[in-house]
Design a protein around this motif. Structure first.
Motif, short mmCIF file in Angstrom:
data_model
loop_
_atom_site.label_atom_id
_atom_site.label_comp_id
_atom_site.label_asym_id
_atom_site.label_seq_id
_atom_site.Cartn_x
_atom_site.Cartn_y
_atom_site.Cartn_z
N CYS A 124 0.85 -1.19 0.00
CA CYS A 124 0.00 0.00 0.00
C CYS A 124 0.89 1.25 0.00
O CYS A 124 1.99 1.24 0.55
CB CYS A 124 -0.85 0.09 1.26
SG CYS A 124 -1.97 -1.30 1.49
N THR A 179 3.26 4.27 -0.14
CA THR A 179 4.67 4.40 -0.54
C THR A 179 5.31 3.03 -0.79
O THR A 179 6.10 2.89 -1.72
CB THR A 179 5.40 5.17 0.58
OG1 THR A 179 4.99 6.54 0.49
CG2 THR A 179 6.90 5.08 0.46
N ALA A 180 4.97 2.06 0.02
CA ALA A 180 5.54 0.72 -0.16
C ALA A 180 5.12 0.15 -1.53
O ALA A 180 5.88 -0.58 -2.18
CB ALA A 180 5.09 -0.20 0.97
N VAL A 186 5.52 -5.81 0.79
CA VAL A 186 6.42 -4.77 1.29
C VAL A 186 5.63 -3.89 2.25
O VAL A 186 4.54 -3.41 1.92
CB VAL A 186 6.99 -3.93 0.11
CG1 VAL A 186 7.93 -2.85 0.64
CG2 VAL A 186 7.72 -4.84 -0.88
N SER A 187 6.15 -3.74 3.47
CA SER A 187 5.44 -2.94 4.47
C SER A 187 6.42 -2.43 5.52
O SER A 187 7.17 -3.22 6.10
CB SER A 187 4.36 -3.80 5.15
OG SER A 187 3.75 -3.10 6.20
N GLN A 188 6.42 -1.15 5.73
CA GLN A 188 7.26 -0.58 6.79
C GLN A 188 6.84 -1.16 8.14
O GLN A 188 7.63 -1.75 8.86
CB GLN A 188 7.13 0.95 6.78
CG GLN A 188 8.08 1.72 7.70
CD GLN A 188 7.73 1.67 9.16
OE1 GLN A 188 8.58 1.35 10.00
NE2 GLN A 188 6.49 1.92 9.50
N SER A 189 5.55 -0.99 8.47
CA SER A 189 5.07 -1.38 9.80
C SER A 189 4.93 -2.89 9.93
O SER A 189 5.05 -3.43 11.03
CB SER A 189 3.70 -0.75 10.05
OG SER A 189 2.76 -1.24 9.08
N THR A 228 -0.02 -3.46 8.23
CA THR A 228 -1.07 -2.89 7.39
C THR A 228 -2.12 -3.96 7.06
O THR A 228 -1.79 -5.03 6.54
CB THR A 228 -0.44 -2.31 6.11
OG1 THR A 228 0.46 -1.28 6.52
CG2 THR A 228 -1.48 -1.73 5.17
N SER A 258 6.39 8.47 4.98
CA SER A 258 7.50 7.53 4.93
C SER A 258 8.64 8.08 4.07
O SER A 258 8.41 8.57 2.96
CB SER A 258 6.97 6.22 4.34
OG SER A 258 7.95 5.23 4.40
N VAL A 289 -1.84 1.68 9.21
CA VAL A 289 -3.27 1.56 8.89
C VAL A 289 -3.68 0.12 9.14
O VAL A 289 -3.62 -0.73 8.25
CB VAL A 289 -3.56 2.02 7.44
CG1 VAL A 289 -5.05 2.01 7.16
CG2 VAL A 289 -3.01 3.43 7.22
O1 M6R Z 1 3.46 0.30 7.01
P1 M6R Z 1 3.23 0.19 5.55
O2 M6R Z 1 4.50 0.32 4.75
O3 M6R Z 1 2.49 -1.08 5.16
O4 M6R Z 1 2.30 1.40 5.17
C1 M6R Z 1 1.82 1.55 3.86
C2 M6R Z 1 1.22 2.93 3.68
O5 M6R Z 1 0.17 3.15 4.57
C3 M6R Z 1 2.26 4.04 3.85
O6 M6R Z 1 3.36 3.88 2.99
C4 M6R Z 1 1.64 5.42 3.59
O7 M6R Z 1 1.31 5.56 2.24
C5 M6R Z 1 2.60 6.52 4.06
N1 M6R Z 1 1.90 7.49 4.83
C6 M6R Z 1 3.31 7.20 2.92
O8 M6R Z 1 4.08 8.29 3.29
#
Ligand code: M6R
Length: 361
Positions: free
Chosen positions: A52, A54-55, A98-101, A104, A152, A358
């Motif tokens: 989702c 940026t990822a 791919v996910s930062q957190s 999601t 991000s 999210v």
């Molecule tokens: O934690 P995640 O990488 O799964 O999150 C995905 C998106 O919610 C996240 O990249 C969002 O678009 C950021 N606010 C972008 O700056």
């Protein structure tokens, strides 16, 4: 905690040369690639990359890499669409999330849909203890360190680096890359921290430009090839924190609609290193300039010289190896969003209506 910076976002932008260098040391120690042996790309028919925001844009860049460096067809999708589409998946494929957190909700649901349907579930995460990491066969850390800013930044460039290293391994596993090309790409990745430091030194100039960008109602970002997803990312970053309407387009799509928006009030930010598609981008820029659009050209010295007169402003970037330009050009895009938000006085780290993670649909 902000280490002397006014905002987490500023700190996290500035940290990128250091965290990227750490990730390079981890994934590309002298003479080898440090990825699990089980991550074997031989004989695969396809990759599916899902994420989702940026990822997802990181996945969109990676599609170009897996296809060109490894000859491996890639499907990409945003998780919220993928999960309900019930797409058929070849068993002979990997699904990459791919996910930062790593939490999601849509991405996790998409992962669960793929379980038992593909040869391997691979995740690229910042939080190693997250649900997405735990439910994957292979979880690769992006090593960005904790990211606090809702927008991000360092996670994006570290996601890109991890995916680039995977694409190089895929290229080698599949015999698609010669030893020479492989070594050249590895060497190119290793120059990125230094180039990022040079790019960060452009911040005062970007802050000045941002004062004028902040007056705009609508902004377009254009890019071609690997720079197209970066145009989408630049627009997302800007709208998230400055609340200015921004859209990213593939440069070649301009005349298929968005050119109707162009007048002297619309800044058009062109992300275009002097690569093999540069001349085509210059003609797109000329179409904008002929309609009095305000072009901000972000390119290297060769590109800026080749583009000639007529741009509103230009920003000179260091030269970078073609496939990896998005990793470097992410920095001016982030800085532009940051300084535009500062000029508008919006809340950079906690933009309205947004959450860092999210975890609901
Ligand atoms: O934690 P995640 O990488 O799964 O999150 C995905 C998106 O919610 C996240 O990249 C969002 O678009 C950021 N606010 C972008 O700056």
């Amino acid at each position: 905690e902000k280490g002397g910076f006014k905002h987490f976002m500023a700190k996290e932008i500035a940290e990128q040369p250091v965290v990227l260098a750490d990730a390079l040391t981890h994934y590309l120690p002298e003479g080898t690639i440090n990825l699990p042996e089980t991550l074997d790309f031989r004989g695969l028919d396809r990759l599916t990359l899902v994420a989702c925001g940026t990822a997802f844009y990181a996945c969109s860049v990676a599609k170009y890499w897996f296809e060109s460096l490894a000859g491996l067809p890639c499907e990409i999708d945003v998780a919220s669409e993928f999960r309900y589409r019930e797409p058929p998946l070849p068993h002979n494929s990997f699904a990459i999330f791919v996910s930062q957190s790593g939490e999601t909700a849509d991405t996790l649901a998409a992962l669960r849909y793929c379980t038992d349907k593909v040869a391997k579930i691979v995740s690229v995460v910042n939080v190693a203890t997250s649900s997405i990491a735990r439910e994957s066969d292979v979880a690769l850390p992006i090593l960005a360190g904790i990211e606090v800013g809702v927008a991000s930044t360092k996670a994006f460039t570290c996601q890109l680096l991890t995916l680039a290293v995977m694409a190089l391994k895929a290229g080698r596993d599949r015999g698609h890359l010669s030893d020479e090309d492989f070594a050249a790409h590895v060497a190119a990745l290793k120059t990125l921290p230094g180039l990022m430091n040079a790019a960060l030194s452009g911040a005062p100039r970007i802050a000045k430009l941002a004062e004028q960008i902040a007056e705009a109602q609508d902004i377009l970002f254009l890019g071609r090839g690997v720079m197209y997803p970066l145009a989408l990312e630049g627009a997302l970053k800007l709208k998230e924190i400055s609340y200015i309407h921004a859209e990213g387009y593939a440069s070649g799509e301009l005349k298929h609609g968005p050119i109707a928006l162009i007048d002297r009030t619309v800044p058009v930010i062109v992300l275009a290193p002097h690569d093999r598609l540069f001349d085509k981008t210059v003609s797109n820029m000329q179409e904008v300039m002929a309609r009095h659009g305000k072009v901000l050209l972000i390119s290297d010295a060769r590109g800026i010289a080749a583009a000639g007169e007529g741009a509103w402003e230009s920003l000179t970037m260091p030269e970078v190896a073609e496939p990896f330009a998005p990793i470097l050009y992410a920095l001016p895009a982030q800085l532009l969003a940051y300084h535009t938000a500062i000029a508008k006085g919006t809340d950079v780290d906690q933009p309205r209506n947004l959450a860092k993670s999210v975890t609901v649909e």
